[in-house]
Design a protein around this motif. Structure first.
Motif, PDB file in Angstrom:
ATOM      1  N   TYR A  96       0.713  -1.415  -0.102  1.00  0.00           N
ATOM      2  CA  TYR A  96       0.049   0.263   0.037  1.00  0.00           C
ATOM      3  C   TYR A  96       0.922   1.235  -0.243  1.00  0.00           C
ATOM      4  O   TYR A  96       0.059   2.342   0.048  1.00  0.00           O
ATOM      5  CB  TYR A  96      -0.825  -0.074   1.572  1.00  0.00           C
ATOM      6  CG  TYR A  96      -2.381  -0.903   0.786  1.00  0.00           C
ATOM      7  CD1 TYR A  96      -2.070  -1.756  -0.350  1.00  0.00           C
ATOM      8  CD2 TYR A  96      -3.266  -0.995   2.095  1.00  0.00           C
ATOM      9  CE1 TYR A  96      -3.431  -2.524   0.207  1.00  0.00           C
ATOM     10  CE2 TYR A  96      -4.448  -2.032   1.788  1.00  0.00           C
ATOM     11  CZ  TYR A  96      -4.781  -2.673   1.251  1.00  0.00           C
ATOM     12  OH  TYR A  96      -5.737  -3.035   0.846  1.00  0.00           O
ATOM     13  N   ASP A  97       1.887   1.309   0.007  1.00  0.00           N
ATOM     14  CA  ASP A  97       2.600   2.208   0.249  1.00  0.00           C
ATOM     15  C   ASP A  97       3.025   3.380  -0.718  1.00  0.00           C
ATOM     16  O   ASP A  97       2.719   4.809  -0.776  1.00  0.00           O
ATOM     17  CB  ASP A  97       4.309   2.167   0.364  1.00  0.00           C
ATOM     18  CG  ASP A  97       4.691   1.276   1.816  1.00  0.00           C
ATOM     19  OD1 ASP A  97       3.785   1.024   2.793  1.00  0.00           O
ATOM     20  OD2 ASP A  97       5.712   0.299   1.858  1.00  0.00           O
ATOM     21  N   PHE A  98       2.690   2.719  -1.951  1.00  0.00           N
ATOM     22  CA  PHE A  98       2.326   4.242  -3.670  1.00  0.00           C
ATOM     23  C   PHE A  98       1.859   4.465  -3.527  1.00  0.00           C
ATOM     24  O   PHE A  98       1.027   5.956  -3.976  1.00  0.00           O
ATOM     25  CB  PHE A  98       2.348   2.699  -5.151  1.00  0.00           C
ATOM     26  CG  PHE A  98       1.525   1.962  -5.402  1.00  0.00           C
ATOM     27  CD1 PHE A  98       0.636   2.471  -5.473  1.00  0.00           C
ATOM     28  CD2 PHE A  98       1.531   0.812  -4.415  1.00  0.00           C
ATOM     29  CE1 PHE A  98      -0.562   2.012  -6.185  1.00  0.00           C
ATOM     30  CE2 PHE A  98       0.147   0.128  -4.506  1.00  0.00           C
ATOM     31  CZ  PHE A  98      -0.889   0.553  -5.819  1.00  0.00           C
ATOM     32  N   ILE A  99       0.258   3.815  -2.395  1.00  0.00           N
ATOM     33  CA  ILE A  99      -1.013   4.734  -2.904  1.00  0.00           C
ATOM     34  C   ILE A  99      -0.613   5.808  -1.911  1.00  0.00           C
ATOM     35  O   ILE A  99      -1.524   6.768  -1.927  1.00  0.00           O
ATOM     36  CB  ILE A  99      -2.181   4.067  -1.936  1.00  0.00           C
ATOM     37  CG1 ILE A  99      -2.307   2.206  -2.967  1.00  0.00           C
ATOM     38  CG2 ILE A  99      -3.230   4.689  -2.256  1.00  0.00           C
ATOM     39  CD1 ILE A  99      -3.305   1.153  -2.626  1.00  0.00           C
ATOM     40  N   GLU A 100      -0.345   5.872  -0.868  1.00  0.00           N
ATOM     41  CA  GLU A 100       0.462   7.040   0.010  1.00  0.00           C
ATOM     42  C   GLU A 100       0.509   8.703  -0.836  1.00  0.00           C
ATOM     43  O   GLU A 100       0.571   9.422  -0.775  1.00  0.00           O
ATOM     44  CB  GLU A 100       0.856   7.236   1.530  1.00  0.00           C
ATOM     45  CG  GLU A 100       1.244   7.585   2.169  1.00  0.00           C
ATOM     46  CD  GLU A 100       2.052   7.775   3.382  1.00  0.00           C
ATOM     47  OE1 GLU A 100       1.787   8.272   4.235  1.00  0.00           O
ATOM     48  OE2 GLU A 100       2.879   6.123   3.375  1.00  0.00           O
ATOM     49  N   MET A 101       1.887   7.695  -1.723  1.00  0.00           N
ATOM     50  CA  MET A 101       2.082   8.598  -2.366  1.00  0.00           C
ATOM     51  C   MET A 101       1.028   9.069  -3.419  1.00  0.00           C
ATOM     52  O   MET A 101       2.202  10.165  -4.370  1.00  0.00           O
ATOM     53  CB  MET A 101       3.831   8.260  -3.442  1.00  0.00           C
ATOM     54  CG  MET A 101       4.227   7.316  -2.314  1.00  0.00           C
ATOM     55  SD  MET A 101       6.302   7.345  -2.480  1.00  0.00           S
ATOM     56  CE  MET A 101       5.148   5.952  -3.516  1.00  0.00           C
ATOM     57  N   MET A 102       0.109   8.234  -3.695  1.00  0.00           N
ATOM     58  CA  MET A 102      -0.564   9.403  -4.875  1.00  0.00           C
ATOM     59  C   MET A 102      -1.922   9.323  -4.435  1.00  0.00           C
ATOM     60  O   MET A 102      -3.206   9.754  -5.075  1.00  0.00           O
ATOM     61  CB  MET A 102      -1.301   7.500  -5.563  1.00  0.00           C
ATOM     62  CG  MET A 102      -0.248   6.694  -6.235  1.00  0.00           C
ATOM     63  SD  MET A 102      -1.107   5.641  -7.775  1.00  0.00           S
ATOM     64  CE  MET A 102      -2.108   6.208  -8.431  1.00  0.00           C
ATOM     65  N   ALA A 103      -1.595   9.874  -3.433  1.00  0.00           N
ATOM     66  CA  ALA A 103      -2.712  10.591  -1.844  1.00  0.00           C
ATOM     67  C   ALA A 103      -3.844  11.750  -3.489  1.00  0.00           C
ATOM     68  O   ALA A 103      -4.563  11.344  -3.299  1.00  0.00           O
ATOM     69  CB  ALA A 103      -2.660  11.239  -1.116  1.00  0.00           C
ATOM     70  N   PRO A 104      -2.988  12.487  -3.491  1.00  0.00           N
ATOM     71  CA  PRO A 104      -3.040  13.942  -4.298  1.00  0.00           C
ATOM     72  C   PRO A 104      -4.158  13.556  -5.942  1.00  0.00           C
ATOM     73  O   PRO A 104      -5.040  14.079  -5.698  1.00  0.00           O
ATOM     74  CB  PRO A 104      -2.171  15.087  -4.572  1.00  0.00           C
ATOM     75  CG  PRO A 104      -0.859  14.425  -4.063  1.00  0.00           C
ATOM     76  CD  PRO A 104      -1.409  13.298  -3.884  1.00  0.00           C
ATOM     77  N   HIS A 105      -3.510  12.386  -6.475  1.00  0.00           N
ATOM     78  CA  HIS A 105      -4.102  11.733  -7.620  1.00  0.00           C
ATOM     79  C   HIS A 105      -6.211  11.182  -6.737  1.00  0.00           C
ATOM     80  O   HIS A 105      -7.385  10.968  -7.880  1.00  0.00           O
ATOM     81  CB  HIS A 105      -3.923  10.816  -8.604  1.00  0.00           C
ATOM     82  CG  HIS A 105      -2.372  11.783  -8.875  1.00  0.00           C
ATOM     83  ND1 HIS A 105      -1.618  12.654  -9.839  1.00  0.00           N
ATOM     84  CD2 HIS A 105      -1.679  11.634  -8.402  1.00  0.00           C
ATOM     85  CE1 HIS A 105      -1.023  12.492 -10.628  1.00  0.00           C
ATOM     86  NE2 HIS A 105      -0.445  12.072  -9.071  1.00  0.00           N
ATOM     87  N   LEU A 106      -5.476  10.313  -6.441  1.00  0.00           N
ATOM     88  CA  LEU A 106      -7.089   9.678  -5.088  1.00  0.00           C
ATOM     89  C   LEU A 106      -8.173  10.860  -4.859  1.00  0.00           C
ATOM     90  O   LEU A 106      -8.938  10.472  -4.485  1.00  0.00           O
ATOM     91  CB  LEU A 106      -6.431   8.502  -4.233  1.00  0.00           C
ATOM     92  CG  LEU A 106      -5.136   7.736  -5.685  1.00  0.00           C
ATOM     93  CD1 LEU A 106      -5.078   7.071  -4.182  1.00  0.00           C
ATOM     94  CD2 LEU A 106      -6.389   7.081  -6.370  1.00  0.00           C
ATOM     95  N   GLU A 107      -7.574  11.804  -4.592  1.00  0.00           N
ATOM     96  CA  GLU A 107      -8.493  13.404  -3.797  1.00  0.00           C
ATOM     97  C   GLU A 107      -9.954  12.748  -4.366  1.00  0.00           C
ATOM     98  O   GLU A 107     -10.218  13.187  -5.359  1.00  0.00           O
ATOM     99  CB  GLU A 107      -8.233  14.549  -3.642  1.00  0.00           C
ATOM    100  CG  GLU A 107      -8.983  15.442  -3.257  1.00  0.00           C
ATOM    101  CD  GLU A 107      -8.594  15.066  -1.667  1.00  0.00           C
ATOM    102  OE1 GLU A 107      -9.024  15.517  -0.753  1.00  0.00           O
ATOM    103  OE2 GLU A 107      -7.422  14.596  -0.965  1.00  0.00           O
ATOM    104  N   GLY A 108     -10.963  12.001  -3.722  1.00  0.00           N
ATOM    105  CA  GLY A 108     -12.555  12.376  -4.037  1.00  0.00           C
ATOM    106  C   GLY A 108     -12.714  10.955  -4.519  1.00  0.00           C
ATOM    107  O   GLY A 108     -14.275  10.829  -5.321  1.00  0.00           O
ATOM    108  N   LYS A 109     -11.967  10.014  -4.992  1.00  0.00           N
ATOM    109  CA  LYS A 109     -12.041   8.888  -5.820  1.00  0.00           C
ATOM    110  C   LYS A 109     -12.685   8.044  -5.383  1.00  0.00           C
ATOM    111  O   LYS A 109     -12.301   8.086  -3.310  1.00  0.00           O
ATOM    112  CB  LYS A 109     -10.354   8.579  -6.080  1.00  0.00           C
ATOM    113  CG  LYS A 109      -9.877   9.015  -7.420  1.00  0.00           C
ATOM    114  CD  LYS A 109     -11.080   9.779  -8.544  1.00  0.00           C
ATOM    115  CE  LYS A 109      -9.929   9.994  -8.806  1.00  0.00           C
ATOM    116  NZ  LYS A 109     -10.390  10.665 -10.129  1.00  0.00           N
TER     117      LYS A 109
END
Length: 484
Positions: A96-109
């Motif tokens: 799951y580490d890469f998901i934390e780095m992608m937080a801006p792209h997952l906003e509202g998803k």
């Protein structure tokens, strides 16, 4: 207006068809994203494509991630996340580490967490709760984690129940709508705090088999030690004979049919109890006690265990003639008969009893197998409800009757012998006949006076001031007629 071959363009059927196809093609299918190209991710993508969705995969190596379903796209995680609003997380928690780095792209998803653990309490918090903490701007939904890649690949989804939980009702509705299109039945388990419970579901080992297996093992242990005392220990202490060799085959071949017959009768005993409860209450629209509900839900497992014990009994019976003890006994009897001056008399009654015993055993086992086959989804799904009910109910009670008669004929001439009751205890086959006999007697009581009993309910209901009770009794009478 232009006329072509005697037909106007507005009336040409080809024009009408082209118009409708164009309208359908204008509807752009929804795009869904999947993080993870493993077995689960590929199988889920294949099912989504077959259900009319567009699928894009997010991968660390878009150009070397392995084969994906035909029609799906592969992009980087960031590009895939930007293209869809609903994202399935098909990776293990340790990645799951890469998901934390992608937080801006997952906003509202909407992130659907499908992960499971190898054992309970593996982490201090649920995977979905941990994912929500990594991406606080996203709406995490825990669900679909009870689906396996094998079930997705083979299309075994129709009517299958899945669970969802999450803090956003809108996000759960979007996931539930998608799951419904896949043919799944969705059950909402509340907020994300229930994620731990959902993640523990796949770790349960045969939850519907626990009660039937415990009952079967308990009956097996009881009758095995009961027969060990009656047969082996009795012969050693009273007659001075060592017949401990019977422990391996003879005792087991007595226990297996006993447990099988009792388990088979336990399949139909709850239905009889339920019918008497409905007659007593005067309606079939009342809830059964919890213990009876649980008992009725595991009848299929009880029946399959009964079939397994019957199969063991059949196999053990086939090997009886090749056992050393049996061959030695037969040879000794032949030698004894040859040394006698009087010939060996033929007992016609014993011959009838033996043949009837074996025939009933063969017929009972055949019906056993038939009941087991119709319980398979691939076979039961091809039957109508009336056909399935006929096999499982009518033929099921016939099987119980034949197998019970099989047991009665086994001891037809032993019930009144004092030597049968060693240490004043009845033999095992007598004990095993108690439950099936009770079931058959109660079933007969339901069938014989059911019309008069329904009429009594009608008379009693007519005395009540409310007309609803009369309707309930009338419904009950119709139901009893269908049961016959």
């Amino acid at each position: 207006m232009t006329v072509v071959s005697g037909m106007t363009e507005e009336m040409k059927p080809e024009s009408v068809a082209l118009h409708h196809l164009g309208a359908a093609a204008a509807l752009d299918p929804e795009l869904l994203c999947i993080f993870g190209t493993g077995d689960l991710g590929r199988s889920l993508g294949q099912r989504l494509l077959q259900s009319g969705y567009k699928v894009v995969y997010g991968s660390r190596r878009p150009h070397s991630c392995g084969p994906v379903p035909q029609g799906a796209q592969v992009m980087s995680h960031a590009a895939a996340a930007r293209s869809a609003s609903l994202i399935f997380i098909c990776v293990h928690r340790e990645h799951y580490d890469f998901i934390e780095m992608m937080a801006p792209h997952l906003e509202g998803k909407v992130l659907v967490d499908l992960s499971n653990n190898l054992k309970k309490d593996m982490y201090p918090e649920a995977n979905a709760v941990y994912l929500q903490r990594l991406v606080p701007g996203a709406e995490v939904v825990k669900g679909l984690n009870t689906l396996s890649a094998w079930a997705l690949q083979n299309g075994l989804l129709a009517g299958k129940q899945v669970f969802l939980c999450g803090n956003s009702a809108k996000a759960k509705h979007a996931v539930a709508e998608m799951a419904t299109k896949l043919g799944l039945t969705v059950l909402d388990r509340g907020s994300l705090s229930a994620a731990r419970e959902l993640e523990d579901f796949p770790l349960q080992l045969f939850p519907q088999w626990r009660l039937p297996l415990c009952v079967a093992l308990g009956l097996t242990a009881f009758f095995y030690f009961y027969l060990l005392i009656r047969d082996v220990l009795y012969a050693y202490f009273e007659d001075g004979k060592d017949i401990s060799f019977r422990i391996m085959v003879s005792l087991a071949n007595k226990v297996f049919p006993i447990v099988s017959l009792i388990m088979l009768s336990l399949c139909y005993l709850p239905g009889v109890i339920a019918a008497f409860i409905q007659l007593y209450r005067g309606t079939k629209y009342s809830r059964f006690p919890d213990w009876l509900d649980r008992w009725m839900l595991c009848r299929k497992q009880i029946g399959l265990i009964a079939l397994g014990f019957a199969l063991l009994h059949a196999i053990y019976t086939f090997i009886i003639p090749i056992r050393y003890a049996v061959r030695h006994k037969l040879i000794s009897r032949v030698v004894d008969e040859n040394n006698k001056t009087t010939p060996f008399n033929f007992d016609n009654t014993e011959a009838w009893a033996t043949d009837s015993f074996y025939v009933l055993g063969i017929l009972g086992f055949f019906l056993y197998v038939l009941l087991g086959l119709t319980s398979l989804p691939s076979v039961g799904g091809s039957l109508s409800w009336r056909e399935f009910n006929f096999v499982q109910s009518k033929l099921g009670h016939l099987t119980l009757t034949i197998c019970t008669a099989h047991g009665y004929i086994y001891g037809w001439n032993k019930f009144l012998r004092p030597s049968t009751y060693k240490w004043y205890t009845p033999p095992g086959y007598m004990l095993c006949l108690v439950v099936p006999s009770i079931v058959l007697v109660l079933k007969m009581l339901l069938l014989l006076p059911c019309h008069s009993r329904a009429n009594e309910l009608l008379v009693c209901s007519a005395r009540e001031p409310s007309g609803t009770s009369i309707a309930r009794a009338t419904t009950l009478e119709a139901w009893l007629q269908r049961e016959i």
